[in-house]
Design a protein around this motif. Structure first.
Motif, PDB file in Angstrom:
ATOM      1  N   TYR A   1       0.831  -1.210   0.000  1.00 25.06           N
ATOM      2  CA  TYR A   1       0.000   0.000   0.000  1.00 25.06           C
ATOM      3  C   TYR A   1       0.863   1.257   0.000  1.00 25.06           C
ATOM      4  CZ  TYR A   1      -3.652  -3.328   0.507  1.00 25.06           C
ATOM      5  OH  TYR A   1      -4.480  -4.391   0.271  1.00 25.06           O
TER       6      TYR A   1
ATOM      7  N   TYR B   1      -4.090 -14.791  -4.888  1.00 22.98           N
ATOM      8  CA  TYR B   1      -4.866 -14.133  -3.838  1.00 22.98           C
ATOM      9  C   TYR B   1      -5.864 -13.120  -4.390  1.00 22.98           C
ATOM     10  CZ  TYR B   1      -1.330 -16.312  -0.965  1.00 22.98           C
ATOM     11  OH  TYR B   1      -0.522 -17.239  -0.379  1.00 22.98           O
TER      12      TYR B   1
ATOM     13  N   ILE C   1      -9.423   2.362  -2.013  1.00 22.97           N
ATOM     14  CA  ILE C   1      -8.774   1.091  -2.305  1.00 22.97           C
ATOM     15  C   ILE C   1      -9.874   0.067  -2.542  1.00 22.97           C
ATOM     16  CG2 ILE C   1      -7.319  -0.735  -1.341  1.00 22.97           C
ATOM     17  CD1 ILE C   1      -5.881   1.377   0.299  1.00 22.97           C
ATOM     18  N   PHE C   2      -9.700  -0.744  -3.576  1.00 22.74           N
ATOM     19  CA  PHE C   2     -10.676  -1.777  -3.900  1.00 22.74           C
ATOM     20  C   PHE C   2      -9.943  -3.100  -4.059  1.00 22.74           C
ATOM     21  CE2 PHE C   2     -12.897  -4.281  -7.248  1.00 22.74           C
ATOM     22  CZ  PHE C   2     -14.057  -4.550  -6.535  1.00 22.74           C
ATOM     23  N   TYR C   3     -10.444  -4.140  -3.407  1.00 29.46           N
ATOM     24  CA  TYR C   3      -9.796  -5.445  -3.476  1.00 29.46           C
ATOM     25  C   TYR C   3     -10.716  -6.440  -4.149  1.00 29.46           C
ATOM     26  CZ  TYR C   3      -6.418  -9.002  -2.225  1.00 29.46           C
ATOM     27  OH  TYR C   3      -5.456  -9.973  -2.301  1.00 29.46           O
TER      28      TYR C   3
ATOM     29  N   ALA D   1      -9.010 -13.434  -5.816  1.00 28.65           N
ATOM     30  CA  ALA D   1      -8.959 -14.349  -6.950  1.00 28.65           C
ATOM     31  C   ALA D   1     -10.185 -15.251  -6.883  1.00 28.65           C
ATOM     32  CB  ALA D   1      -7.688 -15.182  -6.907  1.00 28.65           C
TER      33      ALA D   1
ATOM     34  N   ASP E   1     -15.877   4.141  -9.758  1.00 30.96           N
ATOM     35  CA  ASP E   1     -16.791   3.009  -9.589  1.00 30.96           C
ATOM     36  C   ASP E   1     -16.711   2.046 -10.771  1.00 30.96           C
ATOM     37  OD1 ASP E   1     -17.672   3.590  -7.103  1.00 30.96           O
ATOM     38  OD2 ASP E   1     -19.734   4.126  -7.677  1.00 30.96           O
TER      39      ASP E   1
ATOM     40  N   ARG F   1     -13.668  -0.104 -10.489  1.00 30.49           N
ATOM     41  CA  ARG F   1     -13.914  -1.247  -9.596  1.00 30.49           C
ATOM     42  C   ARG F   1     -14.522  -2.400 -10.389  1.00 30.49           C
ATOM     43  NH1 ARG F   1     -15.149  -0.212  -3.601  1.00 30.49           N
ATOM     44  NH2 ARG F   1     -13.790   1.525  -3.116  1.00 30.49           N
ATOM     45  N   ARG F   2     -15.531  -2.078 -11.183  1.00 29.67           N
ATOM     46  CA  ARG F   2     -16.153  -3.130 -12.000  1.00 29.67           C
ATOM     47  C   ARG F   2     -15.134  -3.745 -12.947  1.00 29.67           C
ATOM     48  NH1 ARG F   2     -19.951   0.941 -13.345  1.00 29.67           N
ATOM     49  NH2 ARG F   2     -21.163   1.109 -11.423  1.00 29.67           N
TER      50      ARG F   2
ATOM     51  N   VAL G   1     -13.184  -6.427 -11.466  1.00 29.36           N
ATOM     52  CA  VAL G   1     -13.898  -7.694 -11.361  1.00 29.36           C
ATOM     53  C   VAL G   1     -13.870  -8.427 -12.704  1.00 29.36           C
ATOM     54  CG1 VAL G   1     -16.079  -8.806 -10.788  1.00 29.36           C
ATOM     55  CG2 VAL G   1     -15.320  -6.789  -9.500  1.00 29.36           C
TER      56      VAL G   1
ATOM     57  N   PHE H   1     -18.302 -13.515  -8.454  1.00 28.30           N
ATOM     58  CA  PHE H   1     -17.436 -12.635  -7.665  1.00 28.30           C
ATOM     59  C   PHE H   1     -18.242 -11.817  -6.687  1.00 28.30           C
ATOM     60  CE2 PHE H   1     -14.093 -13.472 -10.725  1.00 28.30           C
ATOM     61  CZ  PHE H   1     -12.940 -13.299  -9.990  1.00 28.30           C
ATOM     62  N   SER H   2     -19.410 -11.410  -7.151  1.00 29.25           N
ATOM     63  CA  SER H   2     -20.264 -10.602  -6.304  1.00 29.25           C
ATOM     64  C   SER H   2     -20.663 -11.399  -5.055  1.00 29.25           C
ATOM     65  CB  SER H   2     -21.486 -10.197  -7.122  1.00 29.25           C
ATOM     66  OG  SER H   2     -22.288  -9.333  -6.409  1.00 29.25           O
TER      67      SER H   2
ATOM     68  N   LEU I   1     -18.990 -13.875  -3.809  1.00 29.02           N
ATOM     69  CA  LEU I   1     -17.773 -14.222  -3.068  1.00 29.02           C
ATOM     70  C   LEU I   1     -17.456 -13.218  -1.961  1.00 29.02           C
ATOM     71  CD1 LEU I   1     -15.227 -16.088  -2.970  1.00 29.02           C
ATOM     72  CD2 LEU I   1     -14.198 -14.598  -4.695  1.00 29.02           C
ATOM     73  N   VAL I   2     -17.817 -11.956  -2.169  1.00 28.58           N
ATOM     74  CA  VAL I   2     -17.479 -10.919  -1.183  1.00 28.58           C
ATOM     75  C   VAL I   2     -18.720 -10.309  -0.537  1.00 28.58           C
ATOM     76  CG1 VAL I   2     -15.297 -10.344  -2.306  1.00 28.58           C
ATOM     77  CG2 VAL I   2     -17.371  -9.107  -2.952  1.00 28.58           C
TER      78      VAL I   2
ATOM     79  N   ILE J   1     -18.640 -19.920  -0.695  1.00 28.46           N
ATOM     80  CA  ILE J   1     -17.310 -19.467  -0.319  1.00 28.46           C
ATOM     81  C   ILE J   1     -17.386 -17.958  -0.131  1.00 28.46           C
ATOM     82  CG2 ILE J   1     -14.926 -19.216  -1.121  1.00 28.46           C
ATOM     83  CD1 ILE J   1     -15.270 -21.783  -2.716  1.00 28.46           C
ATOM     84  N   PHE J   2     -16.769 -17.482   0.942  1.00 27.69           N
ATOM     85  CA  PHE J   2     -16.747 -16.045   1.212  1.00 27.69           C
ATOM     86  C   PHE J   2     -15.318 -15.615   1.462  1.00 27.69           C
ATOM     87  CE2 PHE J   2     -16.828 -12.594   4.472  1.00 27.69           C
ATOM     88  CZ  PHE J   2     -17.405 -11.611   3.681  1.00 27.69           C
ATOM     89  N   TYR J   3     -14.899 -14.551   0.810  1.00 26.55           N
ATOM     90  CA  TYR J   3     -13.531 -14.067   0.978  1.00 26.55           C
ATOM     91  C   TYR J   3     -13.536 -12.695   1.612  1.00 26.55           C
ATOM     92  CZ  TYR J   3      -8.548 -13.945   0.094  1.00 26.55           C
ATOM     93  OH  TYR J   3      -7.179 -13.935   0.267  1.00 26.55           O
TER      94      TYR J   3
ATOM     95  N   LEU K   1     -14.143  -1.600   0.887  1.00 26.32           N
ATOM     96  CA  LEU K   1     -12.980  -2.232   0.239  1.00 26.32           C
ATOM     97  C   LEU K   1     -13.386  -3.194  -0.874  1.00 26.32           C
ATOM     98  CD1 LEU K   1      -9.875  -2.709   0.365  1.00 26.32           C
ATOM     99  CD2 LEU K   1     -10.315  -4.418   2.148  1.00 26.32           C
TER     100      LEU K   1
ATOM    101  N   PHE L   1     -18.740  -3.211  -5.050  1.00 30.28           N
ATOM    102  CA  PHE L   1     -18.931  -2.897  -6.467  1.00 30.28           C
ATOM    103  C   PHE L   1     -20.334  -3.332  -6.840  1.00 30.28           C
ATOM    104  CE2 PHE L   1     -18.946  -7.007  -8.673  1.00 30.28           C
ATOM    105  CZ  PHE L   1     -18.417  -7.859  -7.709  1.00 30.28           C
TER     106      PHE L   1
END
Lengths: 308, 308
Positions: free
Chosen positions: A184, A205, A215-217, A220, A253, A256-257, A260, A293-294, A296-297, B215-217, B296, B299
């Motif tokens: 960072y 990762y 910051i956007f994470y 994987a 924004d 960010r997309r 993904v 992905f959506s 997943l987080v 699965i959640f990250y 973080l 999206f």
């Protein structure tokens, strides 16, 4: 809005624990274009030797990849040969034969010079700069680089950074470039030297986008089978830039997309050797993975009990 | 709903590139409790020697940590001495003196046996099993382990797993336990052997929750200053279990939230030596950080242009 990539077009011979391939399509421009074209037409500038299997490139053209900037010249094509460790964490280069790529001087065809989205694949930063001298008014320029240039052509690379909007590097490169092991702080250092955004790719990762305001994470995608990590970074870049070009929106924004979409395309790349996974990939599959992905987080914050 | 932790109570001497500490509060139960108590009262079972600075434990008690299960016996307290590399990626154990911890046999006080949420810190799996024999009817049991037990007491550990709801391990431990280097396959293997959920901690990258249905990250919180990684995993567990106990909800969606609280508490832990960061930490700061996690990974998916 046109999307241009300048980079290597290679023939890769890769050994993984799961098999091997010889003289398969490879190189940054190839991985970028086969990934990006799922989202937006791509224009490619590169060079191949007279031994290159042009029929395979022609197949790419059919999907919407404009190869009129690819010149075929007398000599041998760029070849890379590598071997991955049992856990795919390390790779060893067995052989690099630059061939005609050693003399590559990107000449951007007139019809590509109006490109609005430009990706400078990992080549000599002097050549990357020369590309920027040839394009008229890009809306967004992104570039990649590697340890070899960070060490050997630091001054030119720093000049280049001042003309780039997004730098995409892996964590080791971010550390080497900034001299700081904290990614960072490394990203903040890079932001001070030109780019408005830094994407730090962290392999298995995920990847992180750092800008002035946030910051956007993106983790994987959780894969139980990884077949061949080669090209994942360029496929990520293809998804990232393909999304930006197709939406014509460079807002934070939308970046960010784009991350993904990058993560999704990177995850497809490693599911097969070379660019094989993209051969039959449909936009429905891309959409499906982006949705995954959506999930997943996904979480919602509930207030702590005493606030309720 | 009561939250019980059984684990080590130690005195740590840690050297990092930023300084060093001698005989500071440490051990899994201490990191877990000082973190978890920010969310929910915690009951601790452990052992210390007659040289332990009890006034420092008393400070913990004031925050809502019930230490009536901590016995002080004649002998020396458990001491660990370690040194981190310049980038905090590797640590070397300089000295381990088990002291009275070598003879630790957890005796759960009558008033703790009704605990609904139980965390078994990293101790001999035989002792972890004996704790489960003493508690009546926990709603959720989570446990940690380490390479030493995976190798040396695999059979007992496998017995334990059949009685555990959530296993929290780091990626190296998940790989060693399952014999599979892919952490998602490793997690599936673990799920087949008892736990309903596996949390694989990935240090500076984040942590992943794997269950039968998803699965959640949660990425690691982006810190520009990491001071001392010791105890981050136990602080994560404290946040995770503290959230579950305070909400009395073990649904998959609430486990996701618990992961975020875990990530938040883990990130606080590494910002200072020992448990210092928790000394003055407020619930407002915790809430603030949880909100930052939300940003973080935020999206929204827009449809691909042709769908619009």
């Amino acid at each position: 809005m046109s999307l241009l990539v300048v980079g290597s077009i290679a023939l890769d011979s890769v050994q993984t624990p799961f098999g091997s391939t010889a003289d398969a399509l490879g190189g940054s421009a190839v991985f970028f274009a086969t990934s990006g074209v799922l989202l937006h037409p791509v224009q490619v500038v590169g060079v191949v030797g007279d031994d290159y299997p042009m029929d395979r490139l022609d197949r790419m053209a059919k999907r919407g990849i404009d190869l009129s900037g690819v010149s075929q010249v007398r000599g041998e094509s760029f070849r890379w040969k590598g071997r991955y460790s049992y856990d795919l964490q390390n790779r060893e280069t067995l052989e690099t034969r630059l061939g005609v790529f050693a003399e590559f001087t990107p000449r951007i065809p007139e019809q590509f010079r109006g490109a609005r989205y430009v990706f400078l694949g990992n080549i000599d930063p002097e050549l990357q700069l020369s590309v920027l001298d040839q394009v008229h008014d890009p809306a967004l320029v992104a570039c990649d680089t590697m340890n070899y240039w960070i060490q050997g052509k630091r001054d030119v690379l720093m000049q280049l950074l001042r003309r780039v909007d997004v730098l995409l590097v892996n964590d080791a490169e971010a550390r080497q470039l900034s001299g700081d092991w904290n990614i960072y702080r490394a990203a903040r250092w890079i932001l001070k030297h030109g780019p408005r955004f830094v994407v730090v790719k962290q392999g298995e990762y995920g990847a992180v986008l750092v800008g002035a305001n946030g910051i956007f994470y993106v983790p994987a995608y959780p894969l139980e089978q990884v077949f061949d990590p080669t090209g994942a970074g360029d496929a990520f870049a293809g998804g990232f830039m393909g999304h930006l070009a197709s939406t014509q929106d460079t807002s934070p924004d939308n970046l960010r997309r784009a991350m993904v979409y990058g993560g999704a395309m990177g995850s497809f790349a490693v599911e097969a050797f070379s660019v094989q996974r993209f051969d039959e990939l449909t936009r429905d599959e891309v959409r499906e993975r982006v949705r995954a992905f959506s999930d997943l987080v996904r979480f919602d914050i509930t207030p702590l009990p005493e606030e309720a």
